[in-house]
Design a protein around this motif. Structure first.
Motif, PDB file in Angstrom:
ATOM      1  N   GLY A  67     -31.617 -19.349  -1.415  1.00  0.00           N
ATOM      2  CA  GLY A  67     -32.532 -18.840  -0.398  1.00  0.00           C
ATOM      3  C   GLY A  67     -33.049 -17.451  -0.740  1.00  0.00           C
ATOM      4  N   LYS A  68     -34.000 -16.990   0.054  1.00  0.00           N
ATOM      5  CA  LYS A  68     -34.619 -15.690  -0.198  1.00  0.00           C
ATOM      6  C   LYS A  68     -33.704 -14.538   0.187  1.00  0.00           C
ATOM      7  N   ASP A  69     -33.004 -14.689   1.305  1.00  0.00           N
ATOM      8  CA  ASP A  69     -32.151 -13.612   1.794  1.00  0.00           C
ATOM      9  C   ASP A  69     -30.897 -14.220   2.407  1.00  0.00           C
ATOM     10  N   PHE A  70     -30.020 -13.387   2.933  1.00  0.00           N
ATOM     11  CA  PHE A  70     -28.770 -13.902   3.475  1.00  0.00           C
ATOM     12  C   PHE A  70     -28.978 -14.746   4.726  1.00  0.00           C
ATOM     13  N   ASN A  71     -30.034 -14.478   5.469  1.00  0.00           N
ATOM     14  CA  ASN A  71     -30.338 -15.324   6.619  1.00  0.00           C
ATOM     15  C   ASN A  71     -30.646 -16.748   6.149  1.00  0.00           C
ATOM     16  N   VAL A 120     -22.209  -3.456  -8.134  1.00  0.00           N
ATOM     17  CA  VAL A 120     -22.000  -4.893  -8.048  1.00  0.00           C
ATOM     18  C   VAL A 120     -23.216  -5.475  -7.327  1.00  0.00           C
ATOM     19  N   ASP A 121     -23.970  -6.277  -8.049  1.00  0.00           N
ATOM     20  CA  ASP A 121     -25.190  -6.881  -7.511  1.00  0.00           C
ATOM     21  C   ASP A 121     -24.843  -8.267  -6.984  1.00  0.00           C
ATOM     22  N   GLU A 122     -24.944  -8.449  -5.668  1.00  0.00           N
ATOM     23  CA  GLU A 122     -24.580  -9.714  -5.047  1.00  0.00           C
ATOM     24  C   GLU A 122     -25.731 -10.271  -4.208  1.00  0.00           C
ATOM     25  N   PRO A 123     -26.751 -10.861  -4.866  1.00  0.00           N
ATOM     26  CA  PRO A 123     -27.821 -11.494  -4.093  1.00  0.00           C
ATOM     27  C   PRO A 123     -27.284 -12.773  -3.454  1.00  0.00           C
ATOM     28  N   PRO A 124     -27.980 -13.318  -2.476  1.00  0.00           N
ATOM     29  CA  PRO A 124     -27.531 -14.591  -1.898  1.00  0.00           C
ATOM     30  C   PRO A 124     -27.532 -15.672  -2.975  1.00  0.00           C
ATOM     31  N   LYS A 125     -26.605 -16.609  -2.863  1.00  0.00           N
ATOM     32  CA  LYS A 125     -26.478 -17.677  -3.866  1.00  0.00           C
ATOM     33  C   LYS A 125     -27.652 -18.654  -3.824  1.00  0.00           C
ATOM     34  N   ASN A 170     -33.160 -12.152  -2.666  1.00  0.00           N
ATOM     35  CA  ASN A 170     -33.198 -12.858  -3.935  1.00  0.00           C
ATOM     36  C   ASN A 170     -34.638 -13.241  -4.265  1.00  0.00           C
ATOM     37  N   ASP A 171     -35.464 -12.217  -4.431  1.00  0.00           N
ATOM     38  CA  ASP A 171     -36.863 -12.422  -4.804  1.00  0.00           C
ATOM     39  C   ASP A 171     -37.214 -11.367  -5.845  1.00  0.00           C
ATOM     40  N   ILE A 172     -38.432 -11.351  -6.306  1.00  0.00           N
ATOM     41  CA  ILE A 172     -38.821 -10.421  -7.369  1.00  0.00           C
ATOM     42  C   ILE A 172     -38.596  -8.975  -6.956  1.00  0.00           C
ATOM     43  N   ALA A 173     -39.003  -8.614  -5.750  1.00  0.00           N
ATOM     44  CA  ALA A 173     -38.840  -7.230  -5.288  1.00  0.00           C
ATOM     45  C   ALA A 173     -37.365  -6.856  -5.171  1.00  0.00           C
ATOM     46  N   GLY A 174     -36.558  -7.751  -4.639  1.00  0.00           N
ATOM     47  CA  GLY A 174     -35.129  -7.482  -4.492  1.00  0.00           C
ATOM     48  C   GLY A 174     -34.424  -7.346  -5.826  1.00  0.00           C
TER      49      GLY A 174
END
Length: 90
Positions: free
Chosen positions: A65-69, A58-63, A36-40
């Protein structure tokens, strides 16, 4: 890592994804889980633009934070100072 071209129209589907889709013609839905950043966000938008219309994207970025971690750490209450600083900027 997927890095689209500067002009979305000039981008190509990543080779691994292209091979997978070619080997699995029954696939109709693709779920994208980029950071969930500009590049992503740019990578997700590019794939949604350049993949053939026969796929539901289906685009599902993390709700959060930057990533799922980061997202999972936040859900578990594990404090990550950089994650919280990024969230305050959004």
């Amino acid at each position: 890592m997927y890095s689209p071209a500067k002009k979305i129209e000039d981008s190509k589907v990543p080779i691994a994804l292209e091979k997978y889709l070619g080997s699995n013609p029954s696939v109709r839905k693709i779920r994208i889980h980029f950071d969930n950043d500009i590049a992503g966000r740019k990578a997700a938008q590019t794939l949604k633009t350049i993949l053939p219309d026969k796929y539901e994207i289906v685009d599902e970025p993390p709700k959060a934070g930057k990533d799922f971690n980061d997202f999972l750490c936040m859900r578990m209450g594990i404090y990550n100072k950089k994650t919280h600083e990024r969230n305050e900027e959004r």
